[in-house]
Design a protein around this motif. Sequence first.
Motif, PDB file in Angstrom:
ATOM      1  N   ILE A   1       3.340  26.722   3.332  1.00  0.00           N
ATOM      2  CA  ILE A   1       2.627  27.362   2.355  1.00  0.00           C
ATOM      3  C   ILE A   1       2.209  28.556   2.971  1.00  0.00           C
ATOM      4  N   THR A   2       2.454  29.738   2.149  1.00  0.00           N
ATOM      5  CA  THR A   2       2.168  31.033   2.390  1.00  0.00           C
ATOM      6  C   THR A   2       1.084  31.865   1.263  1.00  0.00           C
ATOM      7  N   LEU A   3      -0.245  32.042   1.953  1.00  0.00           N
ATOM      8  CA  LEU A   3      -1.408  32.504   0.869  1.00  0.00           C
ATOM      9  C   LEU A   3      -1.669  34.022   1.675  1.00  0.00           C
ATOM     10  N   GLN A   4      -1.665  34.983   0.760  1.00  0.00           N
ATOM     11  CA  GLN A   4      -2.148  36.404   1.251  1.00  0.00           C
ATOM     12  C   GLN A   4      -3.106  36.845   0.339  1.00  0.00           C
ATOM     13  N   VAL A   5      -4.483  37.201   0.863  1.00  0.00           N
ATOM     14  CA  VAL A   5      -5.503  37.541   0.527  1.00  0.00           C
ATOM     15  C   VAL A   5      -5.909  39.018   0.436  1.00  0.00           C
ATOM     16  N   LYS A   6      -6.127  39.560  -0.611  1.00  0.00           N
ATOM     17  CA  LYS A   6      -6.379  41.221  -0.394  1.00  0.00           C
ATOM     18  C   LYS A   6      -7.891  41.434  -0.175  1.00  0.00           C
ATOM     19  N   GLN A   7      -8.425  42.442   0.281  1.00  0.00           N
ATOM     20  CA  GLN A   7      -9.640  42.802   0.628  1.00  0.00           C
ATOM     21  C   GLN A   7     -10.240  43.254  -0.674  1.00  0.00           C
ATOM     22  N   GLY A   8     -11.498  42.523  -0.821  1.00  0.00           N
ATOM     23  CA  GLY A   8     -12.454  42.881  -2.094  1.00  0.00           C
ATOM     24  C   GLY A   8     -11.722  42.163  -3.499  1.00  0.00           C
ATOM     25  N   GLU A   9     -10.805  41.013  -3.339  1.00  0.00           N
ATOM     26  CA  GLU A   9     -10.544  40.319  -4.594  1.00  0.00           C
ATOM     27  C   GLU A   9     -11.028  39.019  -4.513  1.00  0.00           C
ATOM     28  N   ILE A  10     -11.024  38.470  -5.866  1.00  0.00           N
ATOM     29  CA  ILE A  10     -11.307  36.839  -5.851  1.00  0.00           C
ATOM     30  C   ILE A  10      -9.705  36.403  -6.167  1.00  0.00           C
ATOM     31  N   HIS A  11      -9.481  35.553  -5.168  1.00  0.00           N
ATOM     32  CA  HIS A  11      -8.258  35.229  -5.288  1.00  0.00           C
ATOM     33  C   HIS A  11      -8.004  33.619  -5.470  1.00  0.00           C
ATOM     34  N   ALA A  12      -7.881  33.020  -6.635  1.00  0.00           N
ATOM     35  CA  ALA A  12      -7.830  31.665  -7.024  1.00  0.00           C
ATOM     36  C   ALA A  12      -6.503  30.862  -6.300  1.00  0.00           C
ATOM     37  N   LEU A  13      -7.035  29.806  -5.891  1.00  0.00           N
ATOM     38  CA  LEU A  13      -5.998  28.535  -5.263  1.00  0.00           C
ATOM     39  C   LEU A  13      -5.983  27.293  -6.194  1.00  0.00           C
TER      40      LEU A  13
ATOM     41  N   VAL B   1     -12.440  35.199 -13.973  1.00  0.00           N
ATOM     42  CA  VAL B   1     -13.106  36.029 -12.774  1.00  0.00           C
ATOM     43  C   VAL B   1     -12.066  36.496 -11.775  1.00  0.00           C
ATOM     44  N   CYS B   2     -10.902  35.607 -11.758  1.00  0.00           N
ATOM     45  CA  CYS B   2     -10.166  36.191 -10.669  1.00  0.00           C
ATOM     46  C   CYS B   2      -9.161  37.191 -10.822  1.00  0.00           C
ATOM     47  N   ASP B   3      -8.634  37.771  -9.736  1.00  0.00           N
ATOM     48  CA  ASP B   3      -7.623  38.923  -9.667  1.00  0.00           C
ATOM     49  C   ASP B   3      -6.211  38.413  -9.504  1.00  0.00           C
ATOM     50  N   ARG B   4      -6.110  37.586  -8.659  1.00  0.00           N
ATOM     51  CA  ARG B   4      -4.723  36.801  -8.432  1.00  0.00           C
ATOM     52  C   ARG B   4      -4.819  35.340  -8.278  1.00  0.00           C
ATOM     53  N   CYS B   5      -3.879  34.888  -8.216  1.00  0.00           N
ATOM     54  CA  CYS B   5      -3.718  33.542  -8.435  1.00  0.00           C
ATOM     55  C   CYS B   5      -2.544  32.604  -7.713  1.00  0.00           C
ATOM     56  N   THR B   6      -2.914  31.991  -6.550  1.00  0.00           N
ATOM     57  CA  THR B   6      -1.764  31.187  -5.821  1.00  0.00           C
ATOM     58  C   THR B   6      -1.713  29.714  -6.497  1.00  0.00           C
ATOM     59  N   VAL B   7      -0.483  29.101  -6.662  1.00  0.00           N
ATOM     60  CA  VAL B   7      -0.341  27.840  -7.107  1.00  0.00           C
ATOM     61  C   VAL B   7       0.529  27.050  -6.323  1.00  0.00           C
ATOM     62  N   ILE B   8      -0.063  25.774  -5.889  1.00  0.00           N
ATOM     63  CA  ILE B   8       0.528  24.777  -5.155  1.00  0.00           C
ATOM     64  C   ILE B   8       0.623  23.500  -5.900  1.00  0.00           C
TER      65      ILE B   8
END
Length: 509
Positions: free
Chosen positions: A23-35, A206-213
Motif C-alpha cells: 500500500i502507498t499513502l501520501q499525505v500533503k502538509q496541512g490537509e485532512i486525508h481520509a483513509l 471535512v476531508c481534502d483527499r481520500c485513499t481507499v483500501i
Amino acid sequence: MDYVIEMNNIRKEFPGIVANDNITLQVKQGEIHALLGENGAGKSTLMNVLFGLYQPERGEIKVRGEKVDITDPNKANDLGIGMVHQHFMLVQNFSVTENIILGSEPTTRGRIDLGKAEKHVQEISDRYGLKVDPKAKIEDISVGMQQRAEILKTLYRGAEILIFDEPTASLTPQEIKELIQIMNNLIDEGKSIILITHKLKEIMQVCDRCTVIRRGVGVGTVDVEGATEDSLAEMMVGREVSFKVDKKPAQPGETVLSIKDLTVEDIRKVDVVNKLSLDVRAGEIMGVAGVDGNGQTELVEALTGLRHSKSGSVFVGGKDISHYKPRKVTETGIGHIPQDRHKHGLVLDFTIGENLLLQTYYQKPFTKTGILNYNLMYEKAEELIKEYDVRTPSSKTMARSLSGGNQQKAIIAREIDRSPELLLAAQPTRGLDVGAIEFIHSKLIEERDKGRGILLVSLELEEVLNVSDRIAVIYEGEIVEIVDADKTNEQELGLLMAGGKKEEGEPTS
C-alpha cells in the motif's frame, strides 16, 4: 510534490493473513486525508505501522521527505506523529492532566510539578478550542471529552501529524460536530491529519483527499471535491451500495414486549428512565430515537437483566421478566446486541469461535453430560463467520485482535442466528462500513418478516428513519411521542428529541 508523510509499498503480514499488501499513502502538509475501507480492510494496521506499533515486512516511510525507521511509538512522537486510538488509552481514575503527562512528567527539584502541567494543558486546550478541564477525572467525563483528552495528549507531546482512528464511532451527533470544528482548528494551526473512517458523510464534510483500501490492497486516492458518497462507497466495497432500505410494509401481530411504568436509576441513584411505557409487536421494528443520555442505555440494561429496575414491569410473551438475570432473559427468547461490545458483547480473551457460541455452548448439541464438543462448536462458528463475512484469520483467533467492525459483526451473527422472538438492538451498526450496514439492515428486516419483534435503539437518525416501522422518541427518560416512520422526518424527530412538541395537523414530510 512535497509530502509530509509518504508510506511507499508497505507490506504487513500476520500469521495466515496479509493485512497490508504493497500500500502507498501520501499525505500533503496541512490537509485532512481520509483513509477509507471496509471493516478489516487494513486501515488501522497501516496506521499502527506509521505509529511504530508494528514493523512492516517491506516498504519505506518518509517524514517530510526524509526516510525514517519508526521502531516504536516514542520514535513516532519524536518525529511529530501522534495517534488518537479508537479505544482510548486512558487510566480511568487519573485526572486528565495525569493521563496526558504519563511517561513525560515535568519535574521541579525532582518532584512531579502537577500545577505546571495543568497550566500547560489548559493553554493547549484553549488554543485549539478543546474546552477540557485539566483537573477532571477520566471516569467522570463523557466519551467525547475523553477523546479530547487523547487529542491533548498528542498535542502536549508536540504532534504535527495526527492520526485519528475511527474518531466518531462512539460520539453523539453534537460531539461529532464539535470534533469536526476541532479538526479544522488544528489544520488552521498548521497541523496535518489522517482520518481513518468509513463514514462517507464525514469524509465529504471535512476531508481534502481520500485513499481507499480494499481487503488489504490500495484501490486509489481521489480528491473529495470531485467525488460523491456513491462513488466512494463503490471504491470501498467493489460494488454499488444501496443507501435506502428496501422493505415492504410491516404486518404487526401480537405484542411481544410490554413495558409498563418502568423506572430505572443510574449509578448516582437518579431516575433516568421515568415511568416509561412502550409496546413492541411481533413483525415490527420499533425504533427509539433520542439524544444520547436520555435513558436509552439504562432502559436496554433493565430489559436485559444487566440493571435492576426500581419499579414497573416488563412482560415478554406474557411473562413478567422484570427481575430475571441475563441468562434467564436470553432463554426467554430475547436477543441482545449491546451498545458496548467490549463490556457486554464479547469476552476479548476468548477465541472468536467461542464468542459466537456464548449464548448456546451449554446446550445440546454443543454440550453432552457437561462436556463441550469443540469440533461442533467451531463448525457452527465457521458457518456464522462465512455467512456474516466476519474477517478473521480463523475461528480460533482471539476476539481482541479483530477490528472493531468485525467484532461487531460477530455479535450480530451470534444474536440474529438464534432468531429470538424479541431482538433488542442497541447501536447495531456502530463502527460498521456501508456494505456491512446494508447487510445488517437487511437481516433485521428479514427477522421482522419472520414475525419477530425488534426494538432498535440508535443515535443515527437516518438509521432509525430507514429501518423502523414506528419510532418512539425518548426525552429525559420518558416516551414523548410515537410516530410512524413513513410519516415523519429528521426535522420533526429532532424537535421531539429536544423536548419540543409535534404540531397538530402539520405536514410531516
